[in-house]
Design an enzyme around this catalytic site. Sequence first.
Site, PDB file in Angstrom:
ATOM      1  N   CYS A 113       0.822  -1.227   0.000  1.00 26.82           N
ATOM      2  CA  CYS A 113       0.000   0.000   0.000  1.00 26.82           C
ATOM      3  C   CYS A 113       0.847   1.265   0.000  1.00 26.82           C
ATOM      4  O   CYS A 113       0.332   2.346  -0.270  1.00 26.82           O
ATOM      5  CB  CYS A 113      -0.945   0.006   1.188  1.00 26.82           C
ATOM      6  SG  CYS A 113      -2.049  -1.399   1.220  1.00 26.82           S
ATOM      7  N   HIS A 239      -3.489   7.229   2.551  1.00 21.30           N
ATOM      8  CA  HIS A 239      -3.797   5.923   1.971  1.00 21.30           C
ATOM      9  C   HIS A 239      -5.190   5.507   2.436  1.00 21.30           C
ATOM     10  O   HIS A 239      -5.516   5.567   3.630  1.00 21.30           O
ATOM     11  CB  HIS A 239      -2.749   4.894   2.419  1.00 21.30           C
ATOM     12  CG  HIS A 239      -3.168   3.482   2.145  1.00 21.30           C
ATOM     13  ND1 HIS A 239      -3.712   3.094   0.935  1.00 21.30           N
ATOM     14  CD2 HIS A 239      -3.152   2.372   2.921  1.00 21.30           C
ATOM     15  CE1 HIS A 239      -4.008   1.802   0.987  1.00 21.30           C
ATOM     16  NE2 HIS A 239      -3.684   1.340   2.176  1.00 21.30           N
ATOM     17  N   ASN A 269     -10.014  -0.377  -0.107  1.00 23.30           N
ATOM     18  CA  ASN A 269      -8.547  -0.296  -0.111  1.00 23.30           C
ATOM     19  C   ASN A 269      -8.020  -0.893  -1.418  1.00 23.30           C
ATOM     20  O   ASN A 269      -8.107  -2.100  -1.635  1.00 23.30           O
ATOM     21  CB  ASN A 269      -7.999  -1.058   1.098  1.00 23.30           C
ATOM     22  CG  ASN A 269      -6.483  -0.980   1.209  1.00 23.30           C
ATOM     23  OD1 ASN A 269      -5.814  -0.532   0.284  1.00 23.30           O
ATOM     24  ND2 ASN A 269      -5.954  -1.429   2.327  1.00 23.30           N
TER      25      ASN A 269
HETATM   26  N1  ACO Z   1     -18.364  -8.771   9.436  1.00 23.59           N
HETATM   27  C1  ACO Z   1     -18.785  -8.997  10.687  1.00 23.59           C
HETATM   28  N2  ACO Z   1     -17.984  -9.287  11.703  1.00 23.59           N
HETATM   29  C2  ACO Z   1     -16.670  -9.343  11.434  1.00 23.59           C
HETATM   30  C3  ACO Z   1     -16.136  -9.137  10.152  1.00 23.59           C
HETATM   31  C4  ACO Z   1     -17.054  -8.844   9.120  1.00 23.59           C
HETATM   32  N3  ACO Z   1     -16.666  -8.591   7.858  1.00 23.59           N
HETATM   33  N4  ACO Z   1     -14.801  -9.271  10.207  1.00 23.59           N
HETATM   34  C5  ACO Z   1     -14.485  -9.535  11.476  1.00 23.59           C
HETATM   35  N5  ACO Z   1     -15.611  -9.599  12.217  1.00 23.59           N
HETATM   36  C6  ACO Z   1     -15.727  -9.878  13.647  1.00 23.59           C
HETATM   37  C7  ACO Z   1     -14.570 -10.664  14.191  1.00 23.59           C
HETATM   38  O1  ACO Z   1     -14.751 -12.035  13.950  1.00 23.59           O
HETATM   39  C8  ACO Z   1     -14.635 -10.322  15.658  1.00 23.59           C
HETATM   40  O2  ACO Z   1     -15.639 -11.095  16.254  1.00 23.59           O
HETATM   41  P1  ACO Z   1     -15.433 -11.709  17.743  1.00 23.59           P
HETATM   42  O3  ACO Z   1     -15.296 -10.515  18.631  1.00 23.59           O
HETATM   43  O4  ACO Z   1     -16.686 -12.494  17.951  1.00 23.59           O
HETATM   44  O5  ACO Z   1     -14.185 -12.537  17.658  1.00 23.59           O
HETATM   45  C9  ACO Z   1     -15.122  -8.876  15.669  1.00 23.59           C
HETATM   46  O6  ACO Z   1     -15.703  -8.639  14.367  1.00 23.59           O
HETATM   47  C10 ACO Z   1     -14.025  -7.858  15.906  1.00 23.59           C
HETATM   48  O7  ACO Z   1     -12.926  -8.176  15.083  1.00 23.59           O
HETATM   49  P2  ACO Z   1     -11.648  -7.267  15.062  1.00 23.59           P
HETATM   50  O8  ACO Z   1     -10.677  -7.788  14.054  1.00 23.59           O
HETATM   51  O9  ACO Z   1     -11.152  -7.031  16.457  1.00 23.59           O
HETATM   52  O10 ACO Z   1     -12.290  -5.910  14.520  1.00 23.59           O
HETATM   53  P3  ACO Z   1     -11.664  -4.481  14.434  1.00 23.59           P
HETATM   54  O11 ACO Z   1     -12.485  -3.530  15.162  1.00 23.59           O
HETATM   55  O12 ACO Z   1     -10.179  -4.468  14.683  1.00 23.59           O
HETATM   56  O13 ACO Z   1     -11.860  -4.166  12.864  1.00 23.59           O
HETATM   57  C11 ACO Z   1     -10.536  -4.156  10.871  1.00 23.59           C
HETATM   58  C12 ACO Z   1     -11.251  -5.003  11.898  1.00 23.59           C
HETATM   59  C13 ACO Z   1     -11.568  -3.329  10.121  1.00 23.59           C
HETATM   60  C14 ACO Z   1      -9.825  -5.086   9.892  1.00 23.59           C
HETATM   61  C15 ACO Z   1      -9.523  -3.208  11.563  1.00 23.59           C
HETATM   62  O14 ACO Z   1      -8.733  -3.928  12.463  1.00 23.59           O
HETATM   63  C16 ACO Z   1      -8.624  -2.528  10.579  1.00 23.59           C
HETATM   64  O15 ACO Z   1      -9.066  -1.727   9.776  1.00 23.59           O
HETATM   65  N6  ACO Z   1      -7.328  -2.800  10.663  1.00 23.59           N
HETATM   66  C17 ACO Z   1      -6.381  -2.226   9.723  1.00 23.59           C
HETATM   67  C18 ACO Z   1      -6.431  -3.010   8.455  1.00 23.59           C
HETATM   68  C19 ACO Z   1      -5.733  -2.260   7.372  1.00 23.59           C
HETATM   69  O16 ACO Z   1      -5.763  -1.061   7.289  1.00 23.59           O
HETATM   70  N7  ACO Z   1      -5.076  -2.972   6.512  1.00 23.59           N
HETATM   71  C20 ACO Z   1      -4.384  -2.245   5.505  1.00 23.59           C
HETATM   72  C21 ACO Z   1      -3.721  -3.151   4.719  1.00 23.59           C
HETATM   73  S1  ACO Z   1      -2.476  -2.247   3.902  1.00 23.59           S
HETATM   74  C22 ACO Z   1      -1.710  -3.285   2.794  1.00 23.59           C
HETATM   75  O17 ACO Z   1      -0.524  -3.177   2.649  1.00 23.59           O
HETATM   76  C23 ACO Z   1      -2.544  -4.357   2.100  1.00 23.59           C
END
Ligand code: ACO
Length: 312
Positions: A113, A239, A269
């Site tokens: 990214c 980003h 993204n």
């Molecule tokens: N729909 C519903 N529930 C979901 C989903 C979904 N799509 N995905 C995860 N959950 C659930 C999980 O299973 C978990 O359930 P549990 O509590 O029963 O175990 C709950 O939601 C919370 O999961 P978390 O992973 O803790 O959720 P979080 O609030 O951290 O949000 C997210 C997840 C959106 C991925 C966040 O962590 C994030 O944005 N992180 C950064 C990711 C990012 O920016 N990546 C960039 C990549 S850059 C590159 O180089 C590719």
Amino acid sequence: MGSRLIGYGSYLPEKIMTNHDFERIMDTTDEWIVQRTGMHERHFAADGEEVVDMAAVAARRALDNAGIGIDDIDMVICATTSPELDFPSVGVQVLGRLGASKNQPAFDVRGACTGYIYALHCARGFFAAGMHRRIMLIGAEKMTRFIDFNDRSTAVLFGDGAGAMIFEHSSSGYSGIIDTVVMADGREFDMLHGTPDHKIAMNGPETYKKAVTLMPDAAQYIMEHAGITADNVDWIVPHQANLRIIHSGAGRLGFPLEKILVTVDKHANTSGASGVLALSYALDNGIIKKGQLILYPAFGSGLTWGAALIRM
Ligand code: ACO
């Protein structure tokens, strides 16, 4: 020696995948996705539509926008992590698609990214050295190549698309690519990486924590280096990974909501295409205007992160 922006273009695949479409195929809800990410929809490439196809259209539109042909370009740098073929580079394939006949160099940058900031960093160096007159910078990704529809925590986050920008050398150091900084920490590999079977392995919460400090740190560094503050910047274009990350980082730097460009709601993204696509899209739609000063931070797998200061 500096540069100036002389053309831009973008491409988004026709197919739009909404959160409600995801509701129909996996255990998720529109509400969860919007609350956690700010995403409403994303574009998915058609079967057989590859990174090079999207990159070539964005490149052609950028050339048309600049009013020049491919042989007026002296170098192509393409930021991508999701090409169909391991070789040759997408940059060289784009030259072929557009009928280039000048033997100009082209190569790809794999910075996930942060790839487009790494590409800008390269371009700035080439301009500073006086080595090339016109450089085309492309960001293009088919992130759906990596999507595992059995993993709801990553499947909903990504989209496909491409953007292109053309910079020309200039004697002014205050236009085009004014400054860049890029960094990497390979010790954080485990946080976010591709797997041998072409899937995404990501610790979302840890990636989130890193993103909300690394992007503002890089942006702050660039502003201090230029002797400016958020007041002097017209737009921050982070980003487009997640709306909460964007608002948290930009807010910490003192940017009001009206100066933060957001396309993650529509594009999700798109990794190495994200910033180039966002800028081209914003210019095309009259949101960002020629002459405006843009602060451009990014982070991604590696970990890699960085920022650029650009005048449109
Ligand atoms: N729909 C519903 N529930 C979901 C989903 C979904 N799509 N995905 C995860 N959950 C659930 C999980 O299973 C978990 O359930 P549990 O509590 O029963 O175990 C709950 O939601 C919370 O999961 P978390 O992973 O803790 O959720 P979080 O609030 O951290 O949000 C997210 C997840 C959106 C991925 C966040 O962590 C994030 O944005 N992180 C950064 C990711 C990012 O920016 N990546 C960039 C990549 S850059 C590159 O180089 C590719």
